[in-house]
Design an enzyme around this catalytic site. Structure first.
Site, PDB file in Angstrom:
ATOM      1  N   GLU A 499      28.897  -9.665   9.262  1.00  0.00           N
ATOM      2  CA  GLU A 499      28.666  -9.759   7.804  1.00  0.00           C
ATOM      3  C   GLU A 499      29.887  -9.483   6.932  1.00  0.00           C
ATOM      4  O   GLU A 499      29.748  -9.340   5.706  1.00  0.00           O
ATOM      5  CB  GLU A 499      27.510  -8.834   7.387  1.00  0.00           C
ATOM      6  CG  GLU A 499      26.193  -9.197   8.019  1.00  0.00           C
ATOM      7  CD  GLU A 499      25.010  -8.382   7.542  1.00  0.00           C
ATOM      8  OE1 GLU A 499      23.859  -8.792   7.811  1.00  0.00           O
ATOM      9  OE2 GLU A 499      25.233  -7.338   6.898  1.00  0.00           O
ATOM     10  N   GLU A 597      19.719 -13.076  12.311  1.00  0.00           N
ATOM     11  CA  GLU A 597      19.280 -11.740  11.907  1.00  0.00           C
ATOM     12  C   GLU A 597      18.281 -11.848  10.766  1.00  0.00           C
ATOM     13  O   GLU A 597      18.554 -12.472   9.735  1.00  0.00           O
ATOM     14  CB  GLU A 597      20.481 -10.883  11.488  1.00  0.00           C
ATOM     15  CG  GLU A 597      20.133  -9.422  11.270  1.00  0.00           C
ATOM     16  CD  GLU A 597      21.341  -8.580  10.854  1.00  0.00           C
ATOM     17  OE1 GLU A 597      22.418  -8.743  11.453  1.00  0.00           O
ATOM     18  OE2 GLU A 597      21.196  -7.769   9.925  1.00  0.00           O
TER      19      GLU A 597
END
Length: 774
Positions: A499, A597
């Site tokens: 991320e 995710e």
């Protein structure tokens, strides 16, 4: 039989003890490795606290309080431990071994900032818990020795590094986590498990210690460290390219003879003697060779649900010497390494779609397209010394709790977690970038269970300092760990971070005021450093690494790997969370190529809370204390109250109802989102992966996990056996069109029937539309 077993155990113990006592006897046949794992002492800086006669792996938290750090409010009450400096000491004696020329002291894992002294001589200053440090102690080792490893407070070490950068005008965010985390600041300054400073699902337990073994290595010229095997296939043969990575004394070149054994693949050992006349440089100590194996001699390795997980043992034996005239009797010293490999091909297909826009993003294994379904894996424990396959008492149901209490029945947690993933039809897990590079045993179990691994490097949710010292440490970290694990057939793909691209682009940490600097540093770390190191061991047995997750895959190269929208659903992978929308409504979810995710929170079962709470703790307050999401308990109760009759907090049985309803809400939300992604495996959407967040937990707390810290299944895990089943009927309500979309999903390569009959009986449905999709 009982007494016979006891006698056998004592006999084995006696043999092991005798070997240890005689362990330093001259052994001319092989490299001698003596573990220094026993008889350690521990003391804090002013020596007011001391512990003695224990073994390593060890951490200060675990040595002082064991797993009590996870009980009650000890995540806060015991934080003082990590504000102090601690010293591990080992006093040991050795006999001179004239058969070997050199001695290394090798530390396989120090957590994290430390000084290492042998006989009061400074050997080095480890600064990365993911790195193996090895020191030549040939001239320092004596008959009687004292080894001291001083571990510095990670909190103050991180703070000091941050201040040094700030003084240079180089502030590197995030400085501190949200206040709800009850965490510590500047996690990104240290190369340690990022989650140890707290996360939205985990406690702050800034660990310190010796989390892996320490050994003396007696050798004459060289030691095998790791072996990587590249597999390529043509129409008739597999080619195994072995790369044997070697450590040696940097002052000398050496000569070597390598013997390769593959009993199930080769009739006779293969002797690689081309290096016996040409010296090998210690600066690039690698031996590479190829072996061709006929295709019909090999059984393929398949992911879970698609075939067997056949593994082939390979054994490497190295004889190395310094004398150019060849090995004499004293120089016939072997260093050995054994691994197991699986024959399989894997590729990540990113082709332009024929209908619509964007690229595909799916994995082919052994030339077969496979929908990747599974979960994200975080460390099995917040204290890394416990992260190996430890024999902690775990259970999967209330009855087993009682059995554990009576008989102390051990259940190996890591094996339990990965077996549980396999049992629910998962074929891929994602090792998340805020944790650790796992133990060898972890990857062995994944190999055996057919669980492919999407593997982040250990960088998550942060900007990182781009100093020369930091980058040098990262290079070593990536090189060592990639070489150690790359041969496993379970390793599907690497990603350099979790991320961090999307965090930079969306300004999560207020980097916009100096955006050009942070973009430059991002590329320096992930492209010029990590990707460069990964390419050194890049091969066709695994796709090229992803620069980030989520990302737009290979099209990110067009933006020099920082895209305006790294979560474009038409490319690469996405992470998706929507805290306050109706998670039971499929309309809120994206239609991505791959969802790596996503998830929803649920509470562990009541028995787990009772096991971890203190005698005088109010359970509801403890739950709220451990809820680290910035939105608090609303992240759970807002969805529960939409659909379920949750009482008010002051009403009887509120906590019990909250726990039960939260698990229903979590299971339903994850089921709907996963089933949506599985139903989008068509020519229009081409969704080919769904990895929910998260499989496991590091303590008892509100979190996204399917299995709680004690190994108990939440409803989500029970339900996943159905919604991840190879053949599933999926019915999703389309609130926009007031319709029910029904899909039949089959993951099998071949289906026996070409006909499908669907019968819907409902007084509410008059119009029915059926579309057949292959």
């Amino acid at each position: 039989m009982f007494f016979t077993n006891i006698g056998s155990n004592y006999l084995i113990l006696s043999i092991v003890l005798l070997w240890f006592l005689l362990g330093l006897k001259c052994d001319a046949d092989r490299v001698l490795v003596i573990n220094l794992n026993r008889n350690w002492t521990l003391s804090n800086q002013n020596e007011s606290i001391q512990k003695s006669r224990f073994t390593i792996p060890s951490g200060v938290y675990s040595q002082l309080y064991g797993e009590k750090v996870l009980d009650s409010y000890n995540d806060v009450n015991l934080r003082w431990i990590s504000h102090d400096n601690w010293t591990y000491t080992n006093i040991f004696s050795v006999k001179t071994d004239e058969c070997k020329r050199f001695v290394n002291l090798t530390l396989h894992g120090i957590d994290t900032i430390a000084e290492v002294r042998l006989n009061h001589y400074l050997l080095g200053r480890p600064n990365n818990m993911f790195v193996r440090y090895s020191y030549d102690i040939t001239k320092i080792l004596q008959e009687h020795n004292i080894l001291e490893i001083e571990i510095k407070s990670p909190i103050y070490a991180a703070l000091n590094k941050a201040k040094d950068l700030q003084d240079q005008g180089m502030d590197t965010p995030p400085n501190c986590p949200p206040s709800r985390y009850e965490g510590e600041c500047h996690m990104n300054m240290l190369r340690k498990m990022q989650a140890s400073f707290a996360w939205d699902w985990g406690l702050a337990a800034p660990s310190m210690g010796i989390w892996k073994s320490i050994a003396l290595e007696y050798y004459d010229a060289a030691v095998i460290r790791d072996v990587d095997v590249t597999l390529t296939k043509n129409s008739t043969h597999w080619t195994m390219q072995s790369r044997v990575f070697i450590d040696c004394n940097s002052q000398s070149n050496f000569y070597a003879e390598l013997t390769f054994y593959a009993v199930e693949l080769l009739k006779n050992p293969l002797i690689i003697d081309k290096h016996s006349k040409t010296p090998i440089s210690c600066k690039a100590a690698i031996i590479t060779f190829d072996v061709d194996i006929p295709i019909d001699q090999v059984t393929l390795w398949w992911p879970n649900g698609y075939g067997d997980q056949k593994l082939y043992p390979l054994h490497y034996s190295l004889k190395a010497w310094i004398n150019s005239e060849g090995p004499n009797l004293r120089d016939k010293i072997k260093s050995e390494k054994s691994i197991r490999i699986g024959f399989r091909t894997i590729e990540l297909v990113e082709d332009a779609v024929t209908e619509g826009t964007g690229n595909t993003f799916f994995f082919k294994v052994n030339d077969k397209e496979i929908f990747m379904k599974g979960s994200n894996y975080i460390p099995s424990h917040i204290l890394p010394e416990y992260s190996r396959d430890t024999n902690r008492c775990k259970s999967t149901q209330i009855l087993m709790n009682l059995i554990d209490f009576i008989f102390f029945l051990p259940l190996r947690l890591v094996k339990h977690l990965l077996q549980s993933a396999k049992d629910t039809h998962q074929n891929m897990i994602r090792v998340w970038g805020g944790g650790i590079y796992e133990s060898d045993e972890f990857y062995d179990i994944a190999d055996q269970n057919g669980l492919l691994i999407w593997h982040d490097m250990m960088f998550a949710c942060a900007m990182y300092p781009i100093t020369e010292e930091f980058l040098a440490s990262v290079r070593l970290e990536i090189s060592q760990n990639a070489k150690r694990i790359a041969h496993h057939p379970s390793i599907a793909i690497f990603a350099t971070n979790n991320e961090n691209e999307v965090a930079l682009v969306q300004g999560w940490y207020n980097t916009g005021s100096d955006e050009e600097r942070f973009r430059k540093e991002y590329r320096e770390l992930y492209l010029a450093t990590i990707m460069h190191e990964l390419k050194i061991i890049e091969h066709s047995s695994r796709p090229t690494a992803l620069v980030s997750s989520p990302s737009n895959g290979k099209v990110s190269a067009n933006d020099n790997y920082i895209s305006n929208n790294p979560q474009d659903p038409n490319y690469g992978d996405v992470h998706f969370y929507d805290t306050f929308s109706d998670a039971w409504d499929p309309i809120i979810y994206p239609r991505p190529r791959f969802a790596s995710e996503y998830g929803f929170q649920g509470l562990p079962q009541l028995m787990s809370w009772l096991k971890t709470k203190g005698k005088h703790d109010e359970l509801l307050y403890l739950i709220r204390h451990r809820q680290h999401h910035p939105a608090g308990m609303l992240v759970i109760t807002s969805l529960v109250r939409r659909h379920l009759p949750l009482p008010l907090p002051d009403q009887p049985l509120y906590v019990e109802a909250l726990i039960y309803f939260s698990q229903i809400a979590q299971a339903m939300a994850t089921k709907i989102e996963t089933e949506l992604y599985r139903s989008l495996r068509d020519t229009e959407h081409r969704t080919m992966g769904a990895l929910y967040w998260q499989l496991n937990d590091v303590w008892v707390a509100p979190s996204w996990s399917a299995i709680d810290f004690y190994g108990n299944y939440k409803l989500l895990h029970y339900w996943s056996q159905d919604f991840l089943a190879p053949t599933s009927i999926i019915a999703l309500y389309d609130s926009e069109n007031k319709a029910i979309n029904v899909s039949l999903v089959c993951d099998e390569f071949e289906v026996d029937t070409n006909e499908l009959t669907v019968t819907l009986n409902s007084k509410y449905m008059s119009d029915r539309t059926f579309k057949r999709v292959h």
